[in-house]
Design an enzyme around this catalytic site. Structure first.
Site, mmCIF file in Angstrom:
data_model
loop_
_atom_site.group_PDB
_atom_site.id
_atom_site.type_symbol
_atom_site.label_atom_id
_atom_site.label_comp_id
_atom_site.label_asym_id
_atom_site.label_seq_id
_atom_site.Cartn_x
_atom_site.Cartn_y
_atom_site.Cartn_z
ATOM 1 N N ASP A 64 -1.668 4.641 -5.603
ATOM 2 C CA ASP A 64 -2.603 5.424 -4.810
ATOM 3 C C ASP A 64 -2.230 5.393 -3.332
ATOM 4 O OD1 ASP A 64 -5.207 6.878 -4.751
ATOM 5 O OD2 ASP A 64 -5.738 5.214 -3.439
ATOM 6 N N TYR A 84 0.872 4.958 2.780
ATOM 7 C CA TYR A 84 0.189 4.070 3.720
ATOM 8 C C TYR A 84 0.182 2.624 3.232
ATOM 9 C CZ TYR A 84 -1.440 8.631 5.229
ATOM 10 O OH TYR A 84 -1.495 9.933 5.645
ATOM 11 N N GLU A 135 1.183 8.834 -5.602
ATOM 12 C CA GLU A 135 0.228 9.765 -5.027
ATOM 13 C C GLU A 135 0.550 9.868 -3.537
ATOM 14 O OE1 GLU A 135 -3.697 8.576 -4.200
ATOM 15 O OE2 GLU A 135 -4.544 10.559 -4.467
#
Length: 939
Positions: A18, A22, A59
């Site tokens: 996910d 980041y 993702e």
């Protein structure tokens, strides 16, 4: 890694990573796409590879070029969500235009072998709109989430069925695209049965409601008290779980669930959908999306798995013609039912599609298990005769040997054949004496040019010579094979290497290559110069362009459909037009575009590419850059659409009525009388469009007439000019009538009668034209558009933009730069309107709406003539409202009528000659235009 091992040991097949961009945070950065993230992913990948058959799904909600970085070199993630594709599938259906899909897939980079995109229609918790422009996001909200409760963050919180209005046809179409485009389809739970949502629940819970397994309590999801459920079941009447559930659809073989099972099974049967190459077809109908998926056979003797996908993105039935010339002789078999369609021939493959209809076709050399019946052979040969053999030239050593010395002569020897194959070559009907290569200018770095720009001199047996621009590059090996198979029209000739050092390959039109097109734009934007043998190619960037960085990163794609020139689009920002025919002097398109820069209804000229002779002389315009104008098609298409609707209204409502005749009055007189309210009521908003078009045309003329440069400034029409104008039009009429008489022997009796009706009135035409010389016409000559018709006007939805100031391409540049009476442009629009009405009448006859036996007595014919009279009047009225008082419009109405009638006759005579040589069945259109002028009573 211990946590990873825990799940892998339990048998988990893969992990969804996910928000992977980041993963790491570093001070002073946004924490996105850091090198530490990629290094750690490589480490994790190395660890998970110890478990066979497991995978990472990234993702990375980013643009394709950024997201692709998370594949690494095939050593990071196995799969990656393709976020930008998803909203563009919805945009394409809402806009009924394939462009959004083609555009984003053209921007999608190649990925490492063994990696795969994950594609979806609905996934995660909202239809995310982060990877779209602000304008596109606003459009998506308007199209799919008009109520603010349907929006969340930068997305839309709706399931698939409510998004598409619960339209089964659209749901099937979208899934048919999903399962046939490159990538692995991912389905969001509930979409396989058409579940609804609840936009009144907070956050993204509206699409997290319980799965609807049956019509029992809690939709079979739980046996708990309904009040104890974390989220309630859907009880909207249209999507109530009592009717929309797995159990009910399991018992109905025609349900959406069974359809989904069948398409999944069909996809799994063909590896081509998972691993096959993708190539788009570009039929003229933009509402039709067509592409080929192909996969080489595992067995050397096997047949490639080839699938043709065709989809109608429109809510209306559509027709298209597909170029399948590379598949001549193959069987076309519909894959869902095994129905055999007609075999591919060397003619365009014609298909008709119902609203939101789609087809998957298997292309096979011989019918396979899909074929339920055998089609008789069409009598066409197989691939050997699919395309004429390409011109071929030999070379020893590098291909660039063809650009100098004896090699240049060998290249010149095949150029006549090369030129005749090109749409932009204007000398197809002329006998070529010789072709020579004047310049071969390398564009790009000296050690490795992106392409070479050739200037080719063509001598004919009769008439003046011509020069053409031919940008070429060389391709070899796998790339050459791919181009021959996938883009044969881009290949100009084959190159056969001789000896040990000879390099074989193909010469390619450089404008079909992204790197070459980018180099061409960069030459203009960066103001670069490249030396040739006797001339220098120089780029110029105008102040209107802004900083050169504006062009950085724009994806080029060839613009289809042009003939005399070739254009390349760069993203949705810029358009570069290459003027294939090279003439001394500045192109009128550039010259007038520069003086009109800032005029809001003409694209600015942002830069040019000029060929400057070393020995002096006028520079030659090679290319120009303009902003891309977003539009809904040109005014011709818009007019045909409106006429189609008008004809339908006439047939359904007014067929027995006959309108009050207006054709006996000319457009100038009707315009000055004013358009009655009755006409507005019957014609509708299109009158406002033509009024606007007339105004914009006059505003263009006002801008052109305000120039002070002697080459552009207005000039009074003197007696000498009037006599010259009369002689010019007189010559055109007499030569046109002579040509028409010579053609009578080869025409049908009816066509010969129509031609004779005009030729018998030649003296009457000349008498009309005599007024040009005899009457002291008070009017100024100005620079005009020169080739003005409805196809030269783009319709933006609210306004119009006028394009292509090049003038008539077949005329010499000096003639195209002459100052003329502005009403000549207006005559071009009036003739274009008549062609539109005639085209509509022919279309209605082909449909059987009206009978072709007695067209003069046809009620629809009468109504279309009435429509033409009043739309022409509205066009002229809009023009007069702006042009009145300006010197390019005669103050005397009789003088204006004399000029306009003369120009209408001139254009109709030109059209008559064209139709006799190209479309004899259409000669009635220019004949009617001439007779309307001769038979008018203007008093």
């Amino acid at each position: 890694k211990d946590a990873l091992d825990f799940w892998m040991d339990l048998g988990v097949d893969g992990m969804r990573l996910d928000a992977i961009p980041y993963l790491f945070v570093r001070d002073g950065t946004g924490g996105e796409n850091l090198p530490e993230t990629h290094a750690y992913l490589k480490e994790l990948r190395s660890h998970i590879d110890r478990y066979p058959g497991r995978m990472f799904l990234a993702e990375a909600n980013q643009w394709p070029e950024d997201a692709a970085a998370y594949f690494g070199d095939g050593d990071e993630c196995h799969m990656n969500f393709h976020f930008p594709l998803m909203p563009r599938l919805f945009m394409a259906v809402a806009q009924e235009d394939r462009f959004p899909i083609l555009d984003i897939l053209q921007q999608t980079p190649e990925i490492p072998e063994g990696c795969q995109w994950g594609i979806f229609l609905r996934n995660h918790d909202e239809l995310t709109l982060e990877m779209v422009t602000d304008e596109e996001r606003d459009y998506m909200y308007r199209a799919y989430a008009r109520e603010r409760t349907m929006r969340v963050n930068l997305g839309i919180r709706r399931r698939l069925a409510p998004l598409l209005g619960n339209d089964r046809r659209q749901i099937e179409l979208m899934n048919a695209l999903l399962f046939s485009l490159p990538g692995t389809p991912i389905l969001y739970y509930g979409d396989e049965i058409g579940m609804g949502d609840n936009v009144y629940l907070g956050d993204r819970n509206g699409v997290r409601t319980p799965m609807q397994w049956s019509g029992d309590r809690n939709a079979g999801f739980s046996r708990a008290n309904p009040q104890q459920l974390f989220l309630p079941t859907v009880i909207d009447p249209e999507y109530h779980y009592s009717s929309i559930n797995v159990e009910a659809q399991q018992n109905n073989p025609r349900s959406l669930l069974w359809w989904m099972r069948r398409i999944i099974a069909l996809r799994q049967h063909h590896r081509v959908f998972g691993r096959g190459a993708l190539s788009f077809l570009t039929p003229d109908n933009a509402k039709v999306l067509a592409y080929l998926r192909s996969l080489a056979p595992e067995d050397e003797d096997g047949e490639p798995d080839e699938v043709l996908v065709v989809a109608n993105l429109s809510r209306h039935a559509q027709a298209c013609e597909l170029d399948l010339s590379d598949h001549v002789g193959k069987h076309v078999i519909e894959m869902f039912g095994g129905t055999t369609f007609p075999r591919v021939t060397d003619q365009p493959y014609v298909l008709t599609l119902g609203p939101y209809q789609y087809h998957w076709f298997s292309l096979q050399r011989e019918p396979s298990l899909f074929s339920l019946s055998k089609m008789p052979h069409s009598g066409m040969p197989d691939d050997e005769a699919a395309r004429p053999a390409l011109p071929s030239v030999t070379v020893s050593g590098q291909w660039t040997a063809l650009l100098r010395g004896p090699g240049r002569d060998r290249l010149a020897a095949v150029l006549p054949d090369v030129l005749r194959r090109q749409r932009w070559f204007g000398g197809k009907a002329r006998d070529i004496r010789t072709v020579g290569v004047d310049e071969a200018i390398p564009i790009g770095p000296k050690d490795r040019p992106a392409f070479h720009l050739l200037t080719v001199h063509v001598e004919y047996l009769d008439g003046e010579p011509e020069d053409y621009v031919v940008p070429i590059r060389f391709a070899e090996g796998e790339e050459a094979g791919r181009l021959l198979a996938v883009e044969p029209d881009a290949v100009l000739a084959t190159v056969k290497g001789q000896g040990q050092r000879g390099r074989s390959g193909v010469l390619v039109d450089a404008l079909t290559d992204a790197d070459a097109s980018t180099a061409l734009l960069s030459t203009i934007v960066r103001k670069r110069s490249y030396r040739g043998r006797d001339a220098t190619l120089t780029g110029h960037r105008s102040p209107a362009f802004g900083p050169p960085q504006r062009a950085d990163g724009l994806e080029p794609r060839p613009f289809r459909g042009e003939q005399s020139n070739s254009s390349v689009l760069f993203g949705d920002e810029l358009l570069i037009k290459v003027l294939r025919r090279l003439e001394p002097g500045v192109s009128p398109d550039v010259e007038l575009g520069r003086v009109l820069t800032g005029f809001p209804h003409v694209p600015d000229v942002l830069g040019t590419l000029d060929l400057i002779p070393d020995a002096g002389g006028e520079p030659r315009t090679v290319a120009m850059v303009q902003p891309f104008v977003a539009n809904e098609g040109d005014a011709w298409e818009h007019t045909l659409d409106e006429l189609g609707r008008f004809a339908e209204r006439v047939v359904s409502e007014h067929l027995e009525d006959r309108p009050t005749p207006a054709a006996t009055r000319g457009p100038l007189e009707l315009a000055r009388r004013g358009v009655p309210e009755e006409v507005h009521a019957k014609v509708g908003p299109f009158l406002e469009f033509v009024d606007l078009l007339g105004r914009r045309t006059a505003e263009m003329h006002v801008a052109l007439a305000s120039q002070e440069d002697p080459d552009l400034a207005p000039e009074r029409l003197t007696a000498l000019h009037r006599r010259s104008l009369y002689q010019s039009l007189r010559n055109a009429v007499r030569l046109g009538m002579r040509s028409a008489r010579r053609s009578l022997g080869g025409l049908s009796e009816e066509l010969a009668r129509q031609i004779t009706e005009v030729t018998d009135r030649e003296e009457e035409m000349l008498e009309r034209l005599q007024a040009l010389s005899d009457t002291p016409l008070e009017v100024a000559r100005i620079r005009t558009h020169g080739d003005y018709h409805l196809g030269q006007v783009l319709f933006t939805g609210r306004d119009v933009v006028i394009i292509d100031f090049e003038g008539e391409p077949s005329k010499p540049l000096g003639e195209r730069r002459l100052k003329r009476v502005a009403l000549r442009d207006l005559a071009g629009l009036l003739r274009s309107l008549q062609y539109a009405t005639a085209t509509t009448l022919l279309d209605q006859r082909e449909r059987g709406t009206v009978s072709p036996d007695q067209p003069a007595d046809d009620a629809l014919t009468t109504w279309l003539d009435w429509w033409l009279s009043w739309t022409g009047a509205a066009l002229v009225q809009g023009y007069l409202d702006v042009a009145e008082g300006h010197p390019f419009l005669p103050a005397d109405p009789d003088h204006a009528r004399t000029l306009l009638d003369a120009f209408v006759i001139e254009k109709a005579v030109y059209e008559l000659d064209y139709e006799l040589n190209n479309r004899p069945d259409w000669v009635g259109i220019p004949v009617a235009g001439i007779l309307q002028v001769l038979d008018r009573d203007e008093r």
